[in-house]
Design a protein around this motif. Structure first.
Motif, PDB file in Angstrom:
ATOM      1  N   TRP A  72       0.874  -1.173   0.000  1.00 47.03           N
ATOM      2  CA  TRP A  72       0.000   0.000   0.000  1.00 47.03           C
ATOM      3  C   TRP A  72       0.910   1.221   0.000  1.00 47.03           C
ATOM      4  CZ3 TRP A  72       0.690  -3.025   4.380  1.00 47.03           C
ATOM      5  CH2 TRP A  72       1.325  -2.412   5.452  1.00 47.03           C
ATOM      6  N   PRO A  73       0.435   2.336  -0.593  1.00 45.26           N
ATOM      7  CA  PRO A  73       1.302   3.512  -0.667  1.00 45.26           C
ATOM      8  C   PRO A  73       1.415   4.249   0.665  1.00 45.26           C
ATOM      9  CG  PRO A  73      -0.643   3.741  -2.096  1.00 45.26           C
ATOM     10  CD  PRO A  73      -0.850   2.537  -1.259  1.00 45.26           C
ATOM     11  N   GLN A  74       2.571   4.805   0.923  1.00 42.91           N
ATOM     12  CA  GLN A  74       2.773   5.758   2.022  1.00 42.91           C
ATOM     13  C   GLN A  74       3.569   6.926   1.453  1.00 42.91           C
ATOM     14  OE1 GLN A  74       2.406   2.708   5.793  1.00 42.91           O
ATOM     15  NE2 GLN A  74       4.364   3.746   5.568  1.00 42.91           N
ATOM     16  N   GLY A  75       3.658   7.990   2.216  1.00 44.69           N
ATOM     17  CA  GLY A  75       4.407   9.152   1.744  1.00 44.69           C
ATOM     18  C   GLY A  75       3.710   9.885   0.612  1.00 44.69           C
ATOM     19  N   ILE A  76       2.385   9.782   0.528  1.00 47.35           N
ATOM     20  CA  ILE A  76       1.642  10.479  -0.527  1.00 47.35           C
ATOM     21  C   ILE A  76       0.676  11.481   0.097  1.00 47.35           C
ATOM     22  CG2 ILE A  76       1.804   8.600  -2.194  1.00 47.35           C
ATOM     23  CD1 ILE A  76      -1.109   7.865  -1.430  1.00 47.35           C
ATOM     24  N   ASP A  77       0.152  12.337  -0.760  1.00 41.71           N
ATOM     25  CA  ASP A  77      -0.794  13.351  -0.312  1.00 41.71           C
ATOM     26  C   ASP A  77      -2.214  12.897  -0.584  1.00 41.71           C
ATOM     27  OD1 ASP A  77      -0.201  15.674   1.068  1.00 41.71           O
ATOM     28  OD2 ASP A  77       0.998  16.430  -0.616  1.00 41.71           O
ATOM     29  N   ARG A  78      -3.154  13.621   0.015  1.00 37.94           N
ATOM     30  CA  ARG A  78      -4.560  13.313  -0.217  1.00 37.94           C
ATOM     31  C   ARG A  78      -4.921  13.664  -1.663  1.00 37.94           C
ATOM     32  NH1 ARG A  78      -9.559  14.995   3.667  1.00 37.94           N
ATOM     33  NH2 ARG A  78      -7.921  14.804   5.225  1.00 37.94           N
ATOM     34  N   PRO A  79      -5.592  12.760  -2.348  1.00 39.44           N
ATOM     35  CA  PRO A  79      -5.941  13.071  -3.735  1.00 39.44           C
ATOM     36  C   PRO A  79      -6.984  14.182  -3.781  1.00 39.44           C
ATOM     37  CG  PRO A  79      -6.958  11.018  -3.065  1.00 39.44           C
ATOM     38  CD  PRO A  79      -6.089  11.454  -1.917  1.00 39.44           C
ATOM     39  N   LYS A  80      -6.938  14.928  -4.882  1.00 36.99           N
ATOM     40  CA  LYS A  80      -7.961  15.960  -5.049  1.00 36.99           C
ATOM     41  C   LYS A  80      -9.199  15.307  -5.653  1.00 36.99           C
ATOM     42  CE  LYS A  80      -4.990  19.949  -5.393  1.00 36.99           C
ATOM     43  NZ  LYS A  80      -3.626  19.386  -5.582  1.00 36.99           N
ATOM     44  N   GLY A  81     -10.315  15.984  -5.508  1.00 34.26           N
ATOM     45  CA  GLY A  81     -11.527  15.514  -6.158  1.00 34.26           C
ATOM     46  C   GLY A  81     -12.266  14.481  -5.338  1.00 34.26           C
TER      47      GLY A  81
ATOM     48  N   VAL B  12      -5.792  -0.662   1.595  1.00 36.64           N
ATOM     49  CA  VAL B  12      -4.741   0.354   1.537  1.00 36.64           C
ATOM     50  C   VAL B  12      -4.943   1.505   2.522  1.00 36.64           C
ATOM     51  CG1 VAL B  12      -4.116  -0.146  -0.845  1.00 36.64           C
ATOM     52  CG2 VAL B  12      -5.923   1.485  -0.374  1.00 36.64           C
ATOM     53  N   TRP B  13      -6.041   1.462   3.288  1.00 34.60           N
ATOM     54  CA  TRP B  13      -6.211   2.424   4.377  1.00 34.60           C
ATOM     55  C   TRP B  13      -5.030   2.375   5.345  1.00 34.60           C
ATOM     56  CZ3 TRP B  13      -6.016  -0.722   8.489  1.00 34.60           C
ATOM     57  CH2 TRP B  13      -6.489  -2.036   8.329  1.00 34.60           C
ATOM     58  N   ARG B  14      -4.265   1.324   5.328  1.00 33.55           N
ATOM     59  CA  ARG B  14      -3.152   1.171   6.274  1.00 33.55           C
ATOM     60  C   ARG B  14      -2.167   2.326   6.243  1.00 33.55           C
ATOM     61  NH1 ARG B  14      -3.247  -3.247   8.936  1.00 33.55           N
ATOM     62  NH2 ARG B  14      -4.270  -5.109   8.129  1.00 33.55           N
ATOM     63  N   GLY B  15      -2.030   2.962   5.071  1.00 30.58           N
ATOM     64  CA  GLY B  15      -1.038   4.019   4.934  1.00 30.58           C
ATOM     65  C   GLY B  15      -1.492   5.384   5.418  1.00 30.58           C
TER      66      GLY B  15
ATOM     67  N   GLU C  52      -1.036  13.319   6.108  1.00 31.65           N
ATOM     68  CA  GLU C  52      -1.987  12.415   5.464  1.00 31.65           C
ATOM     69  C   GLU C  52      -1.584  10.949   5.569  1.00 31.65           C
ATOM     70  OE1 GLU C  52      -4.874  13.041   4.281  1.00 31.65           O
ATOM     71  OE2 GLU C  52      -4.825  15.220   4.437  1.00 31.65           O
ATOM     72  N   THR C  53      -0.333  10.680   5.202  1.00 38.25           N
ATOM     73  CA  THR C  53       0.097   9.284   5.183  1.00 38.25           C
ATOM     74  C   THR C  53       1.391   9.103   5.967  1.00 38.25           C
ATOM     75  OG1 THR C  53       1.232   9.693   3.090  1.00 38.25           O
ATOM     76  CG2 THR C  53      -0.949   8.667   2.960  1.00 38.25           C
ATOM     77  N   TYR C  54       1.622   7.878   6.350  1.00 38.23           N
ATOM     78  CA  TYR C  54       2.869   7.505   7.019  1.00 38.23           C
ATOM     79  C   TYR C  54       4.010   7.592   6.007  1.00 38.23           C
ATOM     80  CZ  TYR C  54      -0.110   5.970  10.799  1.00 38.23           C
ATOM     81  OH  TYR C  54      -1.018   5.956  11.816  1.00 38.23           O
ATOM     82  N   PRO C  55       5.231   7.701   6.495  1.00 39.27           N
ATOM     83  CA  PRO C  55       6.366   7.831   5.579  1.00 39.27           C
ATOM     84  C   PRO C  55       6.695   6.505   4.885  1.00 39.27           C
ATOM     85  CG  PRO C  55       7.130   7.722   7.843  1.00 39.27           C
ATOM     86  CD  PRO C  55       5.635   7.770   7.910  1.00 39.27           C
ATOM     87  N   VAL C  56       7.454   6.624   3.812  1.00 34.92           N
ATOM     88  CA  VAL C  56       7.846   5.452   3.022  1.00 34.92           C
ATOM     89  C   VAL C  56       8.706   4.490   3.843  1.00 34.92           C
ATOM     90  CG1 VAL C  56       9.409   4.838   1.123  1.00 34.92           C
ATOM     91  CG2 VAL C  56       7.625   6.564   0.783  1.00 34.92           C
ATOM     92  N   ALA C  57       9.544   5.047   4.699  1.00 29.94           N
ATOM     93  CA  ALA C  57      10.424   4.191   5.504  1.00 29.94           C
ATOM     94  C   ALA C  57      10.713   4.882   6.827  1.00 29.94           C
ATOM     95  CB  ALA C  57      11.740   3.921   4.770  1.00 29.94           C
ATOM     96  N   SER C  58      10.904   4.083   7.860  1.00 30.37           N
ATOM     97  CA  SER C  58      11.238   4.682   9.154  1.00 30.37           C
ATOM     98  C   SER C  58      12.076   3.753  10.005  1.00 30.37           C
ATOM     99  CB  SER C  58       9.962   5.062   9.922  1.00 30.37           C
ATOM    100  OG  SER C  58       9.256   3.914  10.319  1.00 30.37           O
ATOM    101  N   ARG C  59      12.692   4.367  11.006  1.00 34.82           N
ATOM    102  CA  ARG C  59      13.376   3.611  12.049  1.00 34.82           C
ATOM    103  C   ARG C  59      12.901   4.176  13.381  1.00 34.82           C
ATOM    104  NH1 ARG C  59      16.241   5.364  15.657  1.00 34.82           N
ATOM    105  NH2 ARG C  59      17.224   6.964  14.368  1.00 34.82           N
ATOM    106  N   VAL C  60      12.529   3.300  14.294  1.00 39.60           N
ATOM    107  CA  VAL C  60      12.063   3.728  15.611  1.00 39.60           C
ATOM    108  C   VAL C  60      12.925   3.024  16.651  1.00 39.60           C
ATOM    109  CG1 VAL C  60      10.114   3.787  17.210  1.00 39.60           C
ATOM    110  CG2 VAL C  60       9.695   3.963  14.746  1.00 39.60           C
TER     111      VAL C  60
END
Lengths: 459, 450
Positions: free
Chosen positions: A210-219, A251-254, A296-304
């Motif tokens: 699922w995609p992360q690091g994206i913005d909310r779509p318009k429309g 894909v709501w996961r992102g 809007e979305t979680y990042p593509v990659a992370s370290r915690v």
């Protein structure tokens, strides 16, 4: 006897108990009198089947119901009749609902346990409603969408004495038992560092689950007739529906409003063995870094990175989480040609290392053999819950003793990557005070322990 | 004596030797063009005179470099993109203007030195042509686009005896010197672990080649822009600047920033070639660098120094905040190096925690200070001592940086096969995964060669 006939007979035999409870409930201060007051949740004899309702049944919820199909599946609820159609068909005798509140109202007497497989942002709302009615709950991982929700569910499950289980199936496996027993046997000495990773949301090197690091779509797209968007949004802030698999299914996961990113998706699976083997509680600090992140979305990659204090004789532990393809360094003990799994755990002890449940290198594991048998083996993750529902011992990932804490800690990691806190987080780690249930050095971080519910929704 | 001081001395000796050798040895070299020193060599410019400098690739960083050397004579300018270069063309109205650096080098016999700031994939062809004609070269970082090119340039510059400097201006800084002096003074004990990160966003990354084929603007010579790279249709997504994310033209964040940031580490820890490298990323394809990556090098013991693990992070990733860093001090905002020694930690050139830094004060000063990065080169061109990032030093550094990209691009295979890359630095060879070697030397388009 057919399954349906069996179900009918059993329902009759329970009616008297439920009628009685229904009457008592009217006087309850807390919507419904806890079941244990009336004899507790262990009322279903082991010889009987439990009556199960599923909420959110199109995805993993459907798979959970299959695992429980030795029991009676009496009611099904989903806001997306298209996504749920296969599961609806599979249980033709189950009553069908869109709104879990209506289902719980109407089927109250017929339901013993609820299986929650909705998107993350609805877990707590559905689970809490069920628990307050004295229903046993099986809820998918992560237990909830916020830290506070996880704590409240754990408290409520304890109070109402219902049988609970979170959907982290691995906890019931042999591997986690061997892992614990090996570590408790001292095979790698004191463990002071653990690395846990998942490739998700990456799926292979050039695809994503699922995609992360994206913005909310318009429309906006017209909401399909088969979807109740308002109910899907539930307690989240309303937003326009967009099709084309932007939000649902899966894909709501992102999205911050609905999911919990890769950490929420996998953390409750893969941190579970770490918590068990090292007997972890709350951390003292959380700190993270990640790729560009927005609201809007979680990042593509992370370290915690979490820091856990000493626990009795056990040394303090640093726990490093990686997602989106990031991994710890290959330890020299890992043989050339031995692949890292897409998900894994590396335990670093004072006397050796373990990859998942196996000592490194493999020759060391072979020399070592098996650790002394200390833990009971599981009858199976789902059966654990069924047994607990029938008055048996609590399931391995029940909310009050285990899953509530695990989910809280997992979800704290997401607070450490909140974009609004980014500037402050550069100057400090988040320091956690377990007793006060708050971050002590950044008051504005505490707002993310919970969230605002849309009007008409509450826990 | 500290390593890069020693290197400088060795360099001096080498230069003397080169002057001696230049008449004979180079003729025998297997080099396509007759070295210009045979035809008179690079002009010996006395310090009192000005250099005649040509710029190739002047629209972006090249403009800044020319400003820095603007006290010399800027005699010729070359760019394939008239529009992007327009401002710089105007700034130097007396300089001759060219699209093709080959024509410029042919026609402008008075050029002493060339400043190269083209996209990475044309660094080597321009620099090699200039070096072969005996021109001094200032080349932007990374020195070249492939390890093979870097090696060839390093060798060519050494052979031609020209003055060189890589565009990693941080090497000339006080910070770099202090980092070395702290570590050499034993302030944090032997160092076995270093972390270096940069969260510079370079876009686009992690995407595929576009399908549209818009017309080439009249102001751009697309064929020359492509140079030795394989032909592909023009698209505005490649330039200006955004070529950095495309494997055929750029070298990702590591290539862009690694030569800046790792130079302190290389000097302070006297690093050479690593024995192995591994990489993980947020997804890598055959077209563009990933959004984020972690690259890990293992360096062997050197001159009594213990082995070192060097970890590079980009795209916003970084190591965990060190416990010794005072609460309230920012960590990981942009780019930094964290040295972990047996007796302490150092962030950039600051000992941790602050109290330790204050107590320690300054390390003994053992390194000469720089007159300025560009000035170093100018001095070297005029017979002074070699610049701090001359290709003999910058070459190995750039090779190591680019090796990280080899590991990154082998990501899927490394991952599936459960391997790190084992590397034979002197021979430029990955020893345990031969397929990786295709990224060490790229194939040139017909008509182009080093």
């Amino acid at each position: 006897m057919k399954e349906t006939e069996r179900a009918g007979k059993k329902q009759k035999s329970k009616i008297s108990r439920r009628d009685f409870m229904g009457a008592a409930a009217a006087v309850a201060a807390f919507t419904i009198v806890p079941r244990h007051v009336l004899g507790g949740a262990g009322q279903i004899p082991p010889s009987e089947k439990i009556n199960i309702a599923g909420v959110g049944i199109g995805g993993q919820g459907g798979a959970d119901l299959r695992e429980l199909s030795s029991q009676n599946i009496v009611a099904l609820c989903d806001v997306d009749s298209r996504h749920a159609s296969g599961t609806f068909k599979r249980y033709p005798n189950a009553k069908q609902y869109k709104d879990f509140r209506e289902m719980l109202d109407k089927e109250d007497k017929n339901i013993d346990g609820v299986v929650v497989g909705t998107p993350d942002h609805l877990h707590a709302i559905v689970s809490m409603a069920a628990i307050k009615r004295g229903k046993h709950v099986y809820c998918e991982k992560p237990l909830t969408h916020t830290v506070l929700e996880a704590r409240m569910l754990a408290d409520a499950a304890r109070e109402h004495k219902v049988a609970t289980q979170m959907g982290n199936q691995g906890q019931a496996g042999e591997e986690v038992r061997l892992l614990c027993e090996t570590i408790w046997d001292g095979a790698i000495g004191q463990v002071h560092e653990v690395h846990v990773w998942t490739d998700r949301p990456l799926n292979g090197i050039n695809n994503v689950y699922w995609p992360q690091g994206i913005d909310r779509p318009k429309g906006e797209d017209p909401v399909p007739d088969t979807l109740d968007w308002d109910l899907w949004i539930g307690p989240a802030p309303m937003r326009p529906y967009v099709g084309n698999r932007v939000y649902n299914p899966f894909v709501w996961r992102g999205w911050w409003d609905f999911g919990t990113g890769a950490l929420g998706d996998i953390g409750c699976h893969s941190l579970d063995p770490v918590f068990r083997a090292l007997k972890l509680g709350y951390p003292t600090s959380v700190e993270a870094c990640c790729t560009l992140v927005n609201d809007e979305t979680y990042p593509v990659a992370s370290r915690v990175t979490y820091e856990f204090p000493a626990r009795g004789d056990l040394a303090p532990v640093k726990l490093h989480w990686y997602d989106g393809g990031m991994k710890p360094p290959r330890p020299p003990e890992l043989e050339d040609g031995r692949k890292w799994d897409t998900n894994g755990q590396l335990y670093v002890g004072s006397k050796g290392k373990m990859l998942g449940g196996r000592l490194l290198p493999e020759s060391r594991q072979k020399d070592y053999g098996k650790p002394p048998h200390k833990l009971d083996r599981s009858p199976g993750h789902y059966m654990e819950w069924v047994i607990a529902c029938k008055g048996g011992k609590p399931a391995g990932s029940n909310f009050p003793d285990h899953a509530g804490l695990l989910a809280q800690v997992v979800l704290m990691g997401n607070i450490a990557i909140r974009p609004a806190l980014k500037n402050k987080l550069l100057a400090t780690k988040l320091l956690w005070d377990a007793k006060e249930f708050k971050f002590t050095n950044m008051p504005e971080a505490n707002q993310y322990l919970t969230k605002e519910y849309r009007q008409g929704w509450s826990l | 004596m500290k390593s890069w001081v020693k290197s400088d001395e060795e360099q001096d000796k080498k230069i003397a030797r080169r002057d001696f050798m230049s008449g004979s040895a180079s003729l025998a070299a297997a080099f396509t063009i007759v070295p210009s020193h045979v035809l008179g060599g690079s002009r010996r410019v006395p310090p009192s005179e000005k250099l005649n400098i040509a710029g190739v690739g002047i629209g972006g960083r090249g403009a800044g470099d020319l400003d820095e050397v603007g006290r010399e004579n800027i005699v010729a300018l070359c760019d394939v993109d008239d529009k992007y270069a327009a401002g710089v063309f105007k700034r130097y109205p007396n300089a001759k203007k060219y699209h093709d650096f080959r024509k410029m080098l042919d026609k402008e016999k008075n050029i002493d030195a060339v400043v190269i700031a083209t996209p990475d994939h044309t660094h080597a062809v321009v620099a090699a042509a200039a070096i072969k004609m005996g021109k001094h070269v200032y080349c932007e970082k990374p020195l070249a686009h492939s390890i093979y090119e870097v090696r060839k340039l390093t060798e060519a510059a050494r052979e031609a005896g020209v003055a060189t400097q890589l565009g990693n201006q941080g090497q000339a800084s006080e910070e770099t010197r202090l980092a070395c002096e702290f570590i050499w003074d034993g302030a944090i004990g032997p160092v076995r672990e270093v972390h270096s990160w940069c969260n510079r966003p370079i876009s686009p990354r992690g995407i595929d080649r576009p399908k549209e084929t818009p017309p080439v603007p009249e102001t751009l010579d697309w064929d020359l822009w492509l140079g030795p790279a394989q032909r592909r249709p023009y698209h505005p997504c490649y330039l200006p600047f955004s070529w950095r994310g495309w494997w055929d033209f750029g070298s990702g964040v590591l290539g862009d920033i690694g030569c800046h940031q790792l130079v302190s580490i290389f000097r302070a820890l006297k690093l050479g070639y690593p024995t192995s490298v591994e990489a993980c990323s947020s997804g890598v394809n055959s077209e563009t660098a990933p959004l984020a990556s972690i690259i890990r090098y293992d360096f062997p013991a050197r001159e009594g120094l213990p082995p070192v693990k060097l970890t590079w992070y980009d795209g916003g990733l970084m190591p965990a905040r060190p416990e010794e860093l005072d609460e309230g001090l920012r960590f990981g905002n942009a780019d930094e190096n964290l040295y972990i020694g047996e007796k302490g930690k150092m962030l950039g050139h600051r000992l941790l925690p602050e109290a330790r830094s204050k107590e320690y004060g300054r390390p003994p000063r053992v390194l000469p200070r720089s007159p300025g990065h560009h000035k170093e080169w100018i001095n070297a061109c005029k017979g002074g001592e070699p610049a701090g990032s001359n290709f003999d030093l910058a070459g190995p550094l750039t090779e190591v940086v680019l090796l990280g990209n080899v590991a990154l691009r082998m990501g899927q295979q490394l991952y599936e096969k459960g391997l790190k890359l084992y590397y034979d630095g002197p021979n430029m060879k990955v020893t345990n995964l031969p397929e990786a070697n295709k990224y060490i030397r790229s194939e040139y388009r017909e008509g182009w060669s080093l």
